[in-house]
Scaffold this active site. Structure first.
Site, PDB file in Angstrom:
ATOM      1  N   LYS A  16      -5.916  10.462   0.208  1.00 58.56           N
ATOM      2  CA  LYS A  16      -5.923   9.101   0.738  1.00 58.56           C
ATOM      3  C   LYS A  16      -7.144   8.407   0.142  1.00 58.56           C
ATOM      4  O   LYS A  16      -8.281   8.830   0.356  1.00 58.56           O
ATOM      5  CB  LYS A  16      -6.004   9.127   2.261  1.00 58.56           C
ATOM      6  CG  LYS A  16      -5.873   7.769   2.914  1.00 58.56           C
ATOM      7  CD  LYS A  16      -6.068   7.846   4.417  1.00 58.56           C
ATOM      8  CE  LYS A  16      -4.921   8.564   5.106  1.00 58.56           C
ATOM      9  NZ  LYS A  16      -5.051   8.462   6.586  1.00 58.56           N
ATOM     10  N   GLU A  48       0.837  -1.199   0.000  1.00 57.72           N
ATOM     11  CA  GLU A  48       0.000   0.000   0.000  1.00 57.72           C
ATOM     12  C   GLU A  48       0.874   1.252   0.000  1.00 57.72           C
ATOM     13  O   GLU A  48       2.069   1.198   0.313  1.00 57.72           O
ATOM     14  CB  GLU A  48      -0.932   0.014   1.207  1.00 57.72           C
ATOM     15  CG  GLU A  48      -0.228   0.185   2.530  1.00 57.72           C
ATOM     16  CD  GLU A  48      -1.132   0.799   3.595  1.00 57.72           C
ATOM     17  OE1 GLU A  48      -1.392   2.004   3.502  1.00 57.72           O
ATOM     18  OE2 GLU A  48      -1.530   0.066   4.510  1.00 57.72           O
ATOM     19  N   LYS A 100      -5.036  -1.651  14.161  1.00 55.46           N
ATOM     20  CA  LYS A 100      -4.467  -0.551  14.936  1.00 55.46           C
ATOM     21  C   LYS A 100      -5.003  -0.598  16.367  1.00 55.46           C
ATOM     22  O   LYS A 100      -6.203  -0.737  16.594  1.00 55.46           O
ATOM     23  CB  LYS A 100      -4.786   0.775  14.261  1.00 55.46           C
ATOM     24  CG  LYS A 100      -4.135   0.896  12.884  1.00 55.46           C
ATOM     25  CD  LYS A 100      -4.521   2.174  12.186  1.00 55.46           C
ATOM     26  CE  LYS A 100      -3.788   2.316  10.851  1.00 55.46           C
ATOM     27  NZ  LYS A 100      -4.200   1.307   9.860  1.00 55.46           N
ATOM     28  N   ASP A 147     -19.230   3.244  13.783  1.00 52.58           N
ATOM     29  CA  ASP A 147     -18.096   3.552  12.910  1.00 52.58           C
ATOM     30  C   ASP A 147     -17.174   2.349  12.797  1.00 52.58           C
ATOM     31  O   ASP A 147     -16.661   1.851  13.808  1.00 52.58           O
ATOM     32  CB  ASP A 147     -17.329   4.757  13.481  1.00 52.58           C
ATOM     33  CG  ASP A 147     -16.308   5.314  12.494  1.00 52.58           C
ATOM     34  OD1 ASP A 147     -16.243   4.806  11.354  1.00 52.58           O
ATOM     35  OD2 ASP A 147     -15.572   6.237  12.872  1.00 52.58           O
ATOM     36  N   SER A 206     -14.132   0.556   9.872  1.00 55.29           N
ATOM     37  CA  SER A 206     -13.348   0.781   8.673  1.00 55.29           C
ATOM     38  C   SER A 206     -13.951   0.074   7.470  1.00 55.29           C
ATOM     39  O   SER A 206     -14.490  -1.041   7.571  1.00 55.29           O
ATOM     40  CB  SER A 206     -11.922   0.288   8.888  1.00 55.29           C
ATOM     41  OG  SER A 206     -11.194   0.296   7.680  1.00 55.29           O
ATOM     42  N   ALA A 207     -13.811   0.716   6.307  1.00 52.49           N
ATOM     43  CA  ALA A 207     -14.235   0.092   5.050  1.00 52.49           C
ATOM     44  C   ALA A 207     -13.379  -1.127   4.715  1.00 52.49           C
ATOM     45  O   ALA A 207     -13.766  -1.941   3.872  1.00 52.49           O
ATOM     46  CB  ALA A 207     -14.150   1.109   3.917  1.00 52.49           C
ATOM     47  N   ASP A 208     -12.223  -1.254   5.375  1.00 46.68           N
ATOM     48  CA  ASP A 208     -11.351  -2.405   5.119  1.00 46.68           C
ATOM     49  C   ASP A 208     -12.108  -3.721   5.307  1.00 46.68           C
ATOM     50  O   ASP A 208     -11.915  -4.672   4.539  1.00 46.68           O
ATOM     51  CB  ASP A 208     -10.153  -2.410   6.071  1.00 46.68           C
ATOM     52  CG  ASP A 208      -9.213  -1.246   5.873  1.00 46.68           C
ATOM     53  OD1 ASP A 208      -9.398  -0.482   4.899  1.00 46.68           O
ATOM     54  OD2 ASP A 208      -8.293  -1.083   6.701  1.00 46.68           O
ATOM     55  N   VAL A 217      -5.711   0.299   2.767  1.00 45.91           N
ATOM     56  CA  VAL A 217      -5.840  -1.158   2.696  1.00 45.91           C
ATOM     57  C   VAL A 217      -6.961  -1.546   1.734  1.00 45.91           C
ATOM     58  O   VAL A 217      -6.769  -2.402   0.854  1.00 45.91           O
ATOM     59  CB  VAL A 217      -6.094  -1.751   4.100  1.00 45.91           C
ATOM     60  CG1 VAL A 217      -6.520  -3.212   3.995  1.00 45.91           C
ATOM     61  CG2 VAL A 217      -4.841  -1.637   4.956  1.00 45.91           C
TER      62      VAL A 217
END
Length: 308
Positions: free
Chosen positions: A91, A30, A164, A143, A145-147, A111
């Site tokens: 980003k 990435e 993380k 909330d 992550s879209a990951d 990612v």
């Protein structure tokens, strides 16, 4: 040189295209760690080092980014330097790719953006630092992550140091289970904590060699079914992790500052990570770099074993 090949609108570098055509091992990398994750000029040195680590492991590196509206799979020296040095580089997650392409924008891929483009190019293995995941206070914020959803529909192996540590690790693992994303601990029975070697949360499956990971990938291919990723959780070495007591103390203060200053939404994770870097005197940054180095090495081994 690069060729806008039959792989859709992707610009695949000659080195990567030749490796894919010949069935040689390729590792996607990435680019957000270059553009947004590390200070200049160190970011370019680390980017070059990661590519060299992949090559030393017997694979071809394919750093992914979007330049002037064109998704690149594999960057030359000019492209890598541009990602490291260009001001205002966006980003780009998976959802941002179409607007970026349509508008001719440039950006570094997260990612989700990298995994999507790498899989489209035919790359099976991807190395990163840490995944995004479910945020703390999810009940209130909803909330995540879209990951996670992207990995649930993308057939790629993601070598990472966990998620993380500013996120809700147990909830993230539960979400991965719900989405059908497999998780392997590499030489560990405990899910890594990104800056830390462990998070205290066990994993259901663990392996000890890159060849074993490759066998799992082959079994995934043979079983078929809906495409989904395989997360290979590779802990940062204990002697290179962030001191756990320092981590916990600084993170608690960062979370309090976040609430006090009213930081919400997408701004939360960058705020917390920046706080950790500043209040650990850069030690968290060194742990991050150590983790990415280890993941690049392991990804090259896995890609080589899978190609064999």
């Amino acid at each position: 040189m690069a060729e806008e090949s039959a792989r859709g609108s992707l610009v695949v570098s000659d080195e990567v295209r030749e490796a894919l055509d010949r069935g040689r091992p390729v590792v996607a990398l990435e680019s957000t760690i270059i553009s947004h994750g590390l200070p200049r000029p160190r970011n370019l040195r680390v980017a070059e080092e990661l590519e060299e680590l992949v090559r030393a492991g017997g694979a071809v590196p394919a750093t992914v980014a979007v330049l002037d509206g064109r998704p690149h799979i594999g960057l030359d020296k000019v492209g890598l330097a541009r990602v490291a040095g260009e001001e205002g580089l966006r980003k780009l997650g998976n959802r941002d790719l179409a607007p970026a392409v349509a508008s001719g924008a440039s950006g570094a891929t997260t990612v989700s953006g990298t995994a999507f483009l790498a899989e489209r190019a035919g790359i099976r293995v991807f190395a990163t630092g840490g995944l995004g995941g479910v945020h703390r206070e999810w009940v209130e914020t909803q909330d995540e992550s879209a990951d996670l959803r992207l990995l649930a529909r993308t057939r790629i192996a993601v070598v990472c140091a966990g998620v993380k540590s500013v996120l809700d690790v147990p909830a993230t693992l539960q979400r991965l289970e719900t989405l059908g994303v497999g998780v392997l601990g590499f030489r560990t029975g405990e899910f890594p904590g990104f800056y830390l070697s462990g998070s205290g949360v066990p994993v259901d499956w663990s392996v000890g060699t890159a060849a074993e990971v490759a066998e799992v990938l082959r079994a995934q291919d043979a079983l078929g079914g809906p495409p989904s990723a395989l997360v290979v959780a590779n802990p940062v070495p204990v002697d290179q992790q962030l001191d756990p007591e320092l981590h916990d103390r600084v993170l608690a203060r960062a979370l309090a500052a976040c609430a006090r200053e009213g930081v919400t939404g997408q701004a939360v994770t960058p705020f917390l990570l920046d706080h950790l870097v500043r209040h650990t005197d850069g030690a968290s940054l060194e742990a991050n770099v150590a983790a990415v180095r280890g993941n690049a090495r392991l990804a090259a081994e896995i890609a080589k074993a899978y190609a064999a």
